[in-house]
Design an enzyme around this catalytic site. Sequence first.
Site, PDB file in Angstrom:
ATOM      1  N   LYS A   1      19.343  -0.909  16.705  1.00 44.12           N
ATOM      2  CA  LYS A   1      19.535   0.464  17.171  1.00 44.12           C
ATOM      3  C   LYS A   1      19.509   0.558  18.692  1.00 44.12           C
ATOM      4  CE  LYS A   1      17.781   2.527  12.937  1.00 44.12           C
ATOM      5  NZ  LYS A   1      17.828   1.264  12.189  1.00 44.12           N
TER       6      LYS A   1
ATOM      7  N   SER B   1      10.258  -3.003   4.663  1.00 47.71           N
ATOM      8  CA  SER B   1       9.422  -2.548   5.771  1.00 47.71           C
ATOM      9  C   SER B   1       9.166  -1.061   5.646  1.00 47.71           C
ATOM     10  CB  SER B   1      10.098  -2.845   7.110  1.00 47.71           C
ATOM     11  OG  SER B   1      11.251  -2.041   7.267  1.00 47.71           O
TER      12      SER B   1
ATOM     13  N   ILE C   1      10.124  -7.897  19.962  1.00 48.42           N
ATOM     14  CA  ILE C   1      10.850  -7.630  18.725  1.00 48.42           C
ATOM     15  C   ILE C   1      11.690  -6.383  18.960  1.00 48.42           C
ATOM     16  CG2 ILE C   1      10.691  -7.258  16.251  1.00 48.42           C
ATOM     17  CD1 ILE C   1       9.492  -9.913  17.290  1.00 48.42           C
ATOM     18  N   SER C   2      13.004  -6.559  19.029  1.00 47.34           N
ATOM     19  CA  SER C   2      13.899  -5.437  19.288  1.00 47.34           C
ATOM     20  C   SER C   2      14.635  -5.036  18.018  1.00 47.34           C
ATOM     21  CB  SER C   2      14.874  -5.796  20.416  1.00 47.34           C
ATOM     22  OG  SER C   2      15.575  -4.646  20.845  1.00 47.34           O
TER      23      SER C   2
ATOM     24  N   LYS D   1       9.167   3.247  15.508  1.00 47.56           N
ATOM     25  CA  LYS D   1      10.527   2.876  15.113  1.00 47.56           C
ATOM     26  C   LYS D   1      11.201   3.852  14.170  1.00 47.56           C
ATOM     27  CE  LYS D   1       8.926   0.030  11.264  1.00 47.56           C
ATOM     28  NZ  LYS D   1       8.946  -1.296  10.635  1.00 47.56           N
TER      29      LYS D   1
ATOM     30  N   ASN E   1      17.772  -3.958   9.884  1.00 45.97           N
ATOM     31  CA  ASN E   1      16.731  -3.553   8.941  1.00 45.97           C
ATOM     32  C   ASN E   1      16.162  -4.756   8.202  1.00 45.97           C
ATOM     33  OD1 ASN E   1      17.032  -0.397   8.829  1.00 45.97           O
ATOM     34  ND2 ASN E   1      19.099  -1.231   8.818  1.00 45.97           N
TER      35      ASN E   1
ATOM     36  N   THR F   1      22.137   9.770   3.236  1.00 48.20           N
ATOM     37  CA  THR F   1      22.568  10.633   4.333  1.00 48.20           C
ATOM     38  C   THR F   1      24.080  10.773   4.414  1.00 48.20           C
ATOM     39  OG1 THR F   1      22.476   8.754   5.849  1.00 48.20           O
ATOM     40  CG2 THR F   1      20.506  10.131   5.681  1.00 48.20           C
TER      41      THR F   1
ATOM     42  N   LYS G   1      14.101   1.271  23.057  1.00 51.23           N
ATOM     43  CA  LYS G   1      14.076  -0.173  22.819  1.00 51.23           C
ATOM     44  C   LYS G   1      15.071  -0.889  23.726  1.00 51.23           C
ATOM     45  CE  LYS G   1      11.975  -2.052  20.070  1.00 51.23           C
ATOM     46  NZ  LYS G   1      10.627  -2.664  20.176  1.00 51.23           N
TER      47      LYS G   1
END
Length: 667
Positions: free
Chosen positions: A420, A462, A416-417, A378, A458, A483, A432
Amino acid sequence: MRMHISRRILAFSRITKRSIALLVDGAMCIFTVAFAYMLRLDHWVFPEALQWLSYAGALLLALPLFYAFGLYRAIFRYADGEGLATIFKACTVYFVLYAGIFSAIGFVGVPRTTGLIQPILLFLTVGASRAIVQRVLGGRVQLLQRAGHRRRVLIYGAGSAGRQLAAALRDSDDMHVVGFVDDDKTLQGRILNGKRIYGAENLARLITQLDVADLLLAIPSASRRRRNEILVSMRGTTATLRTLPGLLDLATGQVTVNDLRELDIEDLLGRDPVPPDRLLLAQNIAGKTVLVTGGGGSIGGELCRQVLQLRPEVLLLVEQSEYNLYAILQELEQRKAADVALNTVIVPILGSVQDELRMRAVLAKWRPDTIYHAAAYKHVPLVENNAVEGVRNNVFGTLMMAQLARAYGASDFVLISTDKAVRPTNVMGATKRLAEQILQALAAEGGDIKFTMVRFGNVLGSSGSVVPLFRNQIAHGGPITITHRDITRYFMTIPEAAQLVLQAGSMARGGDVFVLDMGEPVRIMDLACRMVELSGLTLRTAEHPEGDIELRIVGLRPGEKLYEELLIGDNPSPTSHPRIMKANEGFIPWPRLEPRLRQFAAELAACDDAALRATLKELVPEFQHSPMPLAAVETPGAPQHSSAAAQRRSAMAWPDAQELDPPICAA
């Protein structure tokens, strides 16, 4: 005022303090002789003739004896039971001498009973004087010493929890309570446990005026919105906000200092939980055999914890990381040991969802009823530069597990998707979304198994989340790297996400794409600022160059989006749960998808990176791929592979649902 006097007395030299003690003891010798006369004669007597000898004798006998017994070498403010015993010994010797002179021998004009009464009075007054000094100066010096290094704290909340917390901190060597804050106007201005209750209108100014290092939030029922408001009202200060557990944690006992913890970012970003539907939670789990792939990861591990609480017959943990599998197994075994009524069989399975023979053997042996497929690569930049492994694991690992689940009689398969997967701009998101389409297509083919996808953003804490990254950067003094100034993300706590996944899986009818309500998107710049504030630090900016932590903009990573989405279309359907929606997403039917997947598998076997990306774009039309600046690690084309090697890779990439007989490699 009293504190000032105590400081002045304690600042005296040792000689001065001993001189004062001698003068006080001398005065008590004279007073006790006069008081003994008064008790004997029923009136105060001015000494005449030989009566002066009784006063002089008291001074000449008592003071040397007290000095010889060390009464003036002791530190009065630390007097204890042993000191009182020393005073008793000295006064006993004094009693024998003084009574022998003035009672046994006697002098004209001096009542013989005076020789008996005065030593008793002297013992009482000298002992009392030492006790008073110890009580007053001893307590003061401890208060001064402790107040000098203890953190000044303000308790927010003058209710039951606040009072209990203040009582727990009364003898603390670490914290000194300087007051309370409460929103209740009727309490403001009053005194509680000797401390004033202030209003919360000008909290930042109050914290500065009182030189507060920590604000202790003693309102267990406070919502996350209210905690956010309190944190905002503290801006401009360096105080740290700490909190107590929730009401359920406090119901069984008293508040203690150990209950305090620093307010974490999860306390602010997560939502106030919606009570779960217990029937939905247990429907696919209680009394059944449940398998969780990626069971040692962030989401997979939390799924395992919550599944265990719902008492399945067997819980299978599939994980390719030996350490992660060991860690989650140890935790689950401890939870099981703490619950004597829990008899779930926990089976650790070390293996990868890419290994068909291993997974086939596991499913053939255990025949799970429900499978939660959380195993996935991921991390966006890593998958972007390792597209072959991303496709192999996320696409074909999912396909193989889905086909094996159908072949071996599973009733539910939950993928579990991720958000994104919606209009992806990176390989991870595209893989995914393709995995979602595979399950949608298989579900449309019919059968007894229900394929379900649960998509969310999110999760806080994690691996790979910005929260642990920012924590680490703050711990090392910065800078915090962001970013883009305007980048936003959805956030949810791991327990809430896992709980909603379990409930969504129970709602499935087959081929459903469920979307979790993630709340409002969070600006990452604001998140970083909040985390700095929660750490009791300040931001370093052009306006405040003396700040502690710098924020640095580093630019978007390959395939990264400014804004994440949860829906491809705009037509979600509500469900019976307020935080679970059902998306209506299109997909490629299985008869058309299967041959394209076979071609995809051949490109995967050849490690043809360019072809893989092109096919991903074809199968996921909304995939808007950005150029990848870093060199890919896969070798395009790979004409050097032997035919046998290519066949082996192809066999791993394209699963065959035919059952092996007998099963091998079973856990």
